[in-house]
Write a protein that holds these residues in place. Structure first.
Motif, short mmCIF file in Angstrom:
data_model
loop_
_atom_site.label_atom_id
_atom_site.label_comp_id
_atom_site.label_asym_id
_atom_site.label_seq_id
_atom_site.Cartn_x
_atom_site.Cartn_y
_atom_site.Cartn_z
N ALA A 16 0.86 -1.19 0.00
CA ALA A 16 0.00 0.00 0.00
C ALA A 16 0.89 1.23 0.00
N VAL A 17 0.57 2.18 -0.86
CA VAL A 17 1.37 3.41 -0.92
C VAL A 17 0.42 4.62 -0.95
N VAL A 18 0.71 5.58 -0.08
CA VAL A 18 -0.02 6.85 -0.11
C VAL A 18 1.00 7.98 -0.16
N VAL A 19 0.81 8.87 -1.13
CA VAL A 19 1.74 10.01 -1.26
C VAL A 19 0.93 11.30 -1.09
N ASP A 20 1.40 12.17 -0.21
CA ASP A 20 0.82 13.51 -0.06
C ASP A 20 1.87 14.51 -0.50
N ALA A 21 1.49 15.42 -1.40
CA ALA A 21 2.53 16.32 -1.91
C ALA A 21 1.98 17.70 -2.27
N ARG A 22 2.87 18.67 -2.19
CA ARG A 22 2.59 20.02 -2.68
C ARG A 22 3.40 20.25 -3.96
N HIS A 23 2.82 21.03 -4.84
CA HIS A 23 3.45 21.21 -6.15
C HIS A 23 3.69 22.68 -6.44
N MET A 24 4.94 23.03 -6.65
CA MET A 24 5.30 24.41 -6.98
C MET A 24 4.56 24.90 -8.21
N CYS A 25 4.35 23.99 -9.19
CA CYS A 25 3.72 24.43 -10.43
C CYS A 25 2.24 24.77 -10.22
N VAL A 26 1.65 24.27 -9.12
CA VAL A 26 0.26 24.61 -8.81
C VAL A 26 0.22 25.87 -7.94
N GLU A 27 1.21 25.99 -7.03
CA GLU A 27 1.16 27.06 -6.04
C GLU A 27 1.71 28.38 -6.56
N MET A 28 2.69 28.31 -7.43
CA MET A 28 3.42 29.52 -7.80
C MET A 28 2.97 30.10 -9.13
N ARG A 29 2.32 29.27 -9.92
CA ARG A 29 1.90 29.71 -11.25
C ARG A 29 0.49 29.15 -11.50
N GLY A 30 -0.09 29.44 -12.67
CA GLY A 30 -1.40 28.89 -13.03
C GLY A 30 -2.46 29.27 -12.00
N THR A 76 -2.10 28.12 -3.15
CA THR A 76 -1.06 27.92 -2.14
C THR A 76 -1.51 26.96 -1.05
N GLY A 77 -0.66 26.03 -0.71
CA GLY A 77 -0.92 25.15 0.43
C GLY A 77 -1.78 23.94 0.11
N SER A 78 -2.28 23.82 -1.11
CA SER A 78 -3.13 22.65 -1.39
C SER A 78 -2.26 21.38 -1.46
N VAL A 79 -2.84 20.31 -0.94
CA VAL A 79 -2.09 19.05 -0.90
C VAL A 79 -2.79 18.03 -1.79
N THR A 80 -2.01 17.37 -2.63
CA THR A 80 -2.57 16.33 -3.50
C THR A 80 -2.26 14.96 -2.89
N ARG A 81 -3.28 14.10 -2.85
CA ARG A 81 -3.04 12.74 -2.34
C ARG A 81 -3.20 11.73 -3.46
N THR A 82 -2.25 10.80 -3.57
CA THR A 82 -2.38 9.70 -4.52
C THR A 82 -2.21 8.39 -3.74
N THR A 83 -2.96 7.38 -4.13
CA THR A 83 -2.86 6.09 -3.42
C THR A 83 -2.77 4.96 -4.44
N LYS A 84 -2.13 3.92 -4.04
CA LYS A 84 -2.10 2.73 -4.90
C LYS A 84 -1.93 1.50 -4.02
N PHE A 85 -2.66 0.44 -4.37
CA PHE A 85 -2.62 -0.80 -3.58
C PHE A 85 -2.37 -1.98 -4.50
N SER A 86 -1.72 -3.00 -3.95
CA SER A 86 -1.60 -4.24 -4.72
C SER A 86 -1.91 -5.43 -3.81
N GLY A 87 -2.15 -6.57 -4.43
CA GLY A 87 -2.34 -7.84 -3.70
C GLY A 87 -3.44 -7.75 -2.67
N VAL A 88 -3.13 -8.20 -1.42
CA VAL A 88 -4.18 -8.27 -0.39
C VAL A 88 -4.77 -6.90 -0.06
#
Ligand SMILES: Nc1ncnc2c1ncn2[C@@H]1O[C@H](COP(=O)(O)OP(=O)(O)OP(=O)(O)O)[C@@H](O)[C@H]1O
Ligand SMILES: Nc1nc2c(c(=O)[nH]1)N=C(CO)CN2
Length: 347
Positions: free
Chosen positions: A302-316, A320-332
């Motif tokens: 099981a993997v969960v990644v929480d991250a902030r992205h400069m390309c979201v916060e500084m441009r476009g 600011t401060g938003s956190v993206t979560r991605t998850t992925k699971f395998s097997g059981v």
């Protein structure tokens, strides 16, 4: 001490860096003295495997090791620099061959000296010709072979320092600074190209390498049903869309199979490995999971990644401060919602 000529080649990732690292690792060995280093040559791949061009060089060393001992040292350096042996004459981060060992002739299961392919390979002969003592008997044979080599059979050209990794990054950064309207010679920027080159060497050290290799597995008589978790592993990476940083934490859990476990400090190293290239948060999540699956063949990951992205916060959208979560699971973890829940609740 015997004079020994080694041929070095690389065609994965930062080829130049691998060659430099290998030469300094040879030089750091107390039983080896690096006497001469040839220029680096860009060479077309020889041997029928379709692959990226190589960077080749050669070194002359003096050593107190016997040939077999030297071969072992070379294999140690190759493994430390992520060399794997999958395809014969295929891509590699580093290959070191012993071409000549004094005047010795050796032929056994592990070692053939002079190297049996040496005189068929311009990428071996040209760098060695550059550094070999002219008085040696092999010198005239090398000269003669090079002069009679069929035209266009193997492409090879000496690279000058402007093509080196550091210098070409420096040139590019200077150009970029000028293009955005800066003066690259003003005092605050004078050393910036040099700093960026060194930084890129570090933060992109995994480019071109597919698999994590810096680990050891343990066989422990543990009950396989227990989940092993490591939480909040910090990472820093660069997004492949804007070449801007994204950073955060990775949480990894796995259920071992057949008592096979990995040293806990290796999971943060795996996270560093997958982040030290141009990537995406989704890719980092996938890469950690697939490498864990590949290394351990566990019951599930099981993997969960929480991250902030400069390309979201500084441009476009500038969120600011938003956190993206991605998850992925395998097997059981994929099959059993309660196990997945247990993992998600504990992070
Ligand atoms: N002179 C030599 N230098 C290095 N390795 C040698 C030499 N002679 C025999 N070997 C053996 O060759 C084995 C395979 O070497 P390696 O994986 O580097 O092959 P390769 O790079 O695919 O092919 P090549 O050796 O033709 O470049 C080594 O484990 C080593 O035992
Ligand atoms: N140009 C080039 N081609 C190769 C090389 C190499 O170092 N350079 N090494 C190989 C396997 O040892 C196979 N082919």
């Amino acid at each position: 001490m015997e004079d020994v000529y080694l041929s070095l080649g690389s065609n994965i990732g930062n080829r130049e860096r691998y060659l430099h690292q290998a030469i300094s690792m040879l030089g750091n060995d107390s039983g080896i003295l690096v006497d001469k280093v040839a220029h680096f040559y860009e060479t077309s791949p020889v041997g029928g495997v379709e692959q990226r061009a190589f960077l080749n060089t050669a070194v002359k060393i003096a050593t107190r090791y016997q040939p077999e001992e030297l071969l072992q040292k070379i294999h140690d350096i190759e493994s430390e620099l992520q060399r794997t042996r999958t395809i014969h004459w295929g891509p590699r981060t580093l290959d070191i061959d012993i071409i000549f060992f004094g005047n010795q002739k050796i032929q056994n299961q592990r070692l053939t000296i002079p190297h049996p392919e040496a005189f068929n390979r311009l990428f071996v002969l040209m760098p060695i010709q550059e550094i070999m003592d002219e008085s040696l008997p092999q010198f005239s044979k090398i000269n003669q072979t090079i002069s009679q080599f069929p035209d266009k059979d193997q492409e090879i050209h000496k690279i000058n320092s402007a093509d080196s990794f550091d210098d070409s990054i420096k040139t590019s950064i200077r150009k970029l600074l000028t293009t955005i309207g800066e003066d690259p010679d003003r005092s605050g920027l004078k050393e910036t190209p040099d700093r960026v080159a060194r930084m890129y060497g570090e933060i992109f050290s995994s480019i071109g390498i597919e698999d994590f290799q810096d680990y050891k597995l343990f066989d422990e008589p543990i009950k396989d049903s227990k989940m092993i978790m490591i939480k909040s592993i910090p990472f820093y990476s660069m997004c492949e869309h804007h070449m801007m940083p994204f950073w955060g934490t990775v949480n990894v859990g796995y259920l071992p199979k057949d008592g096979k476990i990995i040293g806990l400090s290796k999971i943060p190293r795996l996270v560093d490995f997958v982040s030290h290239k141009l990537s995406l948060q989704e890719k980092i999540t996938d890469d950690v999971l697939s490498q864990m699956d590949k290394i351990l063949s566990p019951q599930g990951v099981a993997v969960v990644v929480d991250a902030r992205h400069m390309c979201v916060e500084m441009r476009g959208v500038k969120k600011t401060g938003s956190v993206t979560r991605t998850t992925k699971f395998s097997g059981v973890f994929e099959q059993d919602p309660s196990l997945r829940q247990e993992f998600l609740q504990s992070i």
